[in-house]
Design a protein around this motif. Structure first.
Motif, mmCIF file in Angstrom:
data_model
loop_
_atom_site.group_PDB
_atom_site.id
_atom_site.type_symbol
_atom_site.label_atom_id
_atom_site.label_comp_id
_atom_site.label_asym_id
_atom_site.label_seq_id
_atom_site.Cartn_x
_atom_site.Cartn_y
_atom_site.Cartn_z
ATOM 1 N N THR A 106 43.258 87.036 77.596
ATOM 2 C CA THR A 106 42.087 86.357 78.114
ATOM 3 C C THR A 106 40.945 86.499 77.126
ATOM 4 O OG1 THR A 106 41.452 88.329 79.317
ATOM 5 C CG2 THR A 106 42.678 86.667 80.542
ATOM 6 N N ASN A 107 40.003 85.623 77.237
ATOM 7 C CA ASN A 107 38.842 85.568 76.352
ATOM 8 C C ASN A 107 39.204 85.171 74.930
ATOM 9 O OD1 ASN A 107 37.264 86.382 78.483
ATOM 10 N ND2 ASN A 107 37.488 88.529 77.954
ATOM 11 N N SER A 108 40.411 84.668 74.729
ATOM 12 C CA SER A 108 40.741 84.199 73.395
ATOM 13 C C SER A 108 40.592 82.684 73.375
ATOM 14 C CB SER A 108 42.152 84.610 72.998
ATOM 15 O OG SER A 108 43.086 84.033 73.864
ATOM 16 N N VAL A 109 39.976 82.188 72.350
ATOM 17 C CA VAL A 109 39.761 80.754 72.221
ATOM 18 C C VAL A 109 41.010 80.145 71.617
ATOM 19 C CG1 VAL A 109 38.366 78.981 71.112
ATOM 20 C CG2 VAL A 109 37.284 81.040 71.994
ATOM 21 N N LYS A 110 41.504 79.098 72.261
ATOM 22 C CA LYS A 110 42.706 78.418 71.797
ATOM 23 C C LYS A 110 42.340 76.983 71.449
ATOM 24 C CE LYS A 110 44.503 79.787 75.692
ATOM 25 N NZ LYS A 110 45.388 79.948 76.843
ATOM 26 N N LYS A 111 42.729 76.535 70.276
ATOM 27 C CA LYS A 111 42.378 75.205 69.795
ATOM 28 C C LYS A 111 43.527 74.228 70.034
ATOM 29 C CE LYS A 111 40.537 72.877 65.728
ATOM 30 N NZ LYS A 111 40.070 73.056 64.359
ATOM 31 N N CYS A 112 43.200 73.113 70.688
ATOM 32 C CA CYS A 112 44.184 72.075 70.979
ATOM 33 C C CYS A 112 44.624 71.411 69.676
ATOM 34 C CB CYS A 112 43.596 71.034 71.927
ATOM 35 S SG CYS A 112 44.707 69.649 72.237
ATOM 36 N N VAL A 114 46.066 68.550 69.378
ATOM 37 C CA VAL A 114 45.864 67.101 69.414
ATOM 38 C C VAL A 114 44.387 66.727 69.335
ATOM 39 C CG1 VAL A 114 46.204 65.009 70.805
ATOM 40 C CG2 VAL A 114 48.013 66.732 70.689
ATOM 41 N N THR A 115 43.567 67.317 70.217
ATOM 42 C CA THR A 115 42.151 66.923 70.301
ATOM 43 C C THR A 115 41.219 67.795 69.468
ATOM 44 O OG1 THR A 115 41.703 68.346 72.206
ATOM 45 C CG2 THR A 115 42.504 66.105 72.660
ATOM 46 N N GLY A 116 41.663 68.995 69.126
ATOM 47 C CA GLY A 116 40.808 69.931 68.398
ATOM 48 C C GLY A 116 39.870 70.707 69.302
ATOM 49 N N GLU A 117 39.943 70.452 70.620
ATOM 50 C CA GLU A 117 39.087 71.133 71.586
ATOM 51 C C GLU A 117 39.432 72.622 71.637
ATOM 52 O OE1 GLU A 117 38.684 71.420 76.421
ATOM 53 O OE2 GLU A 117 39.491 69.588 75.553
ATOM 54 N N GLU A 118 38.404 73.465 71.575
ATOM 55 C CA GLU A 118 38.601 74.911 71.655
ATOM 56 C C GLU A 118 38.192 75.393 73.033
ATOM 57 O OE1 GLU A 118 36.588 76.858 68.462
ATOM 58 O OE2 GLU A 118 37.817 75.912 66.940
ATOM 59 N N SER A 119 39.122 76.071 73.719
ATOM 60 C CA SER A 119 38.846 76.551 75.067
ATOM 61 C C SER A 119 39.830 77.650 75.443
ATOM 62 C CB SER A 119 38.968 75.401 76.069
ATOM 63 O OG SER A 119 38.879 75.877 77.388
ATOM 64 N N LEU A 130 52.470 75.925 70.281
ATOM 65 C CA LEU A 130 51.822 74.643 70.544
ATOM 66 C C LEU A 130 50.743 74.858 71.594
ATOM 67 C CD1 LEU A 130 51.717 71.537 70.241
ATOM 68 C CD2 LEU A 130 53.467 71.412 72.028
ATOM 69 N N ILE A 131 49.508 74.558 71.236
ATOM 70 C CA ILE A 131 48.382 74.716 72.156
ATOM 71 C C ILE A 131 47.782 73.341 72.410
ATOM 72 C CG2 ILE A 131 46.084 75.722 72.463
ATOM 73 C CD1 ILE A 131 47.092 78.070 70.729
ATOM 74 N N LEU A 132 47.645 72.996 73.704
ATOM 75 C CA LEU A 132 47.135 71.689 74.080
ATOM 76 C C LEU A 132 46.097 71.799 75.184
ATOM 77 C CD1 LEU A 132 50.510 69.711 74.296
ATOM 78 C CD2 LEU A 132 48.842 69.616 72.444
ATOM 79 N N SER A 133 45.076 70.955 75.105
ATOM 80 C CA SER A 133 44.121 70.820 76.197
ATOM 81 C C SER A 133 44.726 69.862 77.219
ATOM 82 C CB SER A 133 42.798 70.257 75.679
ATOM 83 O OG SER A 133 43.003 68.948 75.167
ATOM 84 N N LYS A 134 44.071 69.711 78.368
ATOM 85 C CA LYS A 134 44.540 68.775 79.381
ATOM 86 C C LYS A 134 44.601 67.360 78.798
ATOM 87 C CE LYS A 134 43.770 69.346 84.024
ATOM 88 N NZ LYS A 134 42.944 69.437 85.229
ATOM 89 N N GLU A 135 43.558 66.999 78.052
ATOM 90 C CA GLU A 135 43.520 65.678 77.425
ATOM 91 C C GLU A 135 44.619 65.544 76.366
ATOM 92 O OE1 GLU A 135 40.816 67.734 77.585
ATOM 93 O OE2 GLU A 135 39.866 66.758 79.288
ATOM 94 N N GLY A 136 44.841 66.601 75.624
ATOM 95 C CA GLY A 136 45.883 66.594 74.597
ATOM 96 C C GLY A 136 47.265 66.407 75.193
#
Length: 157
Positions: A106-112, A114-119, A130-136
């Motif tokens: 937890t508290n680790s930032v993961k970069k999507c 596909v989108t590049g979103e960090e969350s 493979l790390i993906l955002s909902k949009e990704g």
């Protein structure tokens, strides 16, 4: 300054450059030796100094390779029940670095990818490869469908 790292095969861990700098260690061969010891349930690492060695006691030491990787000694991993895939939280305490097992990352930032979103809320697939955002996820599903599903349907008619 806190970091979280994942234990890889054979106890291999990548130390962030900021941590290596705090230890005042060079990544050059034979100049990056650190010593390990256990304090409570923590792994304590400090720069190895031959002047601190007590006669008759052999310290547990390892080198940091030029890429910032270090192997946590097997006897320490066994004593603290550390396994491949476990996460360690790293922070500085005086002239040492302390690593403590954490239940998750937890508290680790993961970069999507596909989108590049960090969350922190992004999803991990394939054991974290493979790390993906909902949009990704949505974009990837749409692209897979357009390339494979619709293509196959048109071929079958």
């Amino acid at each position: 300054m806190n970091f979280k790292v994942k234990i890889q095969k054979l106890g291999k861990v990548h130390l962030p450059d900021e941590i290596i700098a705090l230890l005042n260690i060079s990544k050059q061969k034979n100049k990056s030796r650190v010593e390990f010891f256990i304090h409570n349930a923590d792994i304590v690492i400090r720069k190895f100094d031959y002047l601190r060695v007590i006669k008759g006691i052999e310290p547990i030491t390892r080198n940091i390779d030029r890429y910032g990787y270090i192997i946590i000694p097997k006897q320490i991993r066994e004593k603290l029940s550390l396994r491949e895939g476990d996460y360690l939280e790293i922070h500085k305490r005086r002239d040492t670095i302390v690593m403590k097992k954490t239940l998750n990352k937890t508290n680790s930032v993961k970069k999507c990818l596909v989108t590049g979103e960090e969350s922190e809320d992004n999803f991990e697939f394939l054991n974290g490869k493979l790390i993906l955002s909902k949009e990704g996820v949505g974009q990837l599903i749409s692209e897979i469908e357009s390339k494979f599903l619709y293509k196959n349907k048109s071929e079958s008619y």
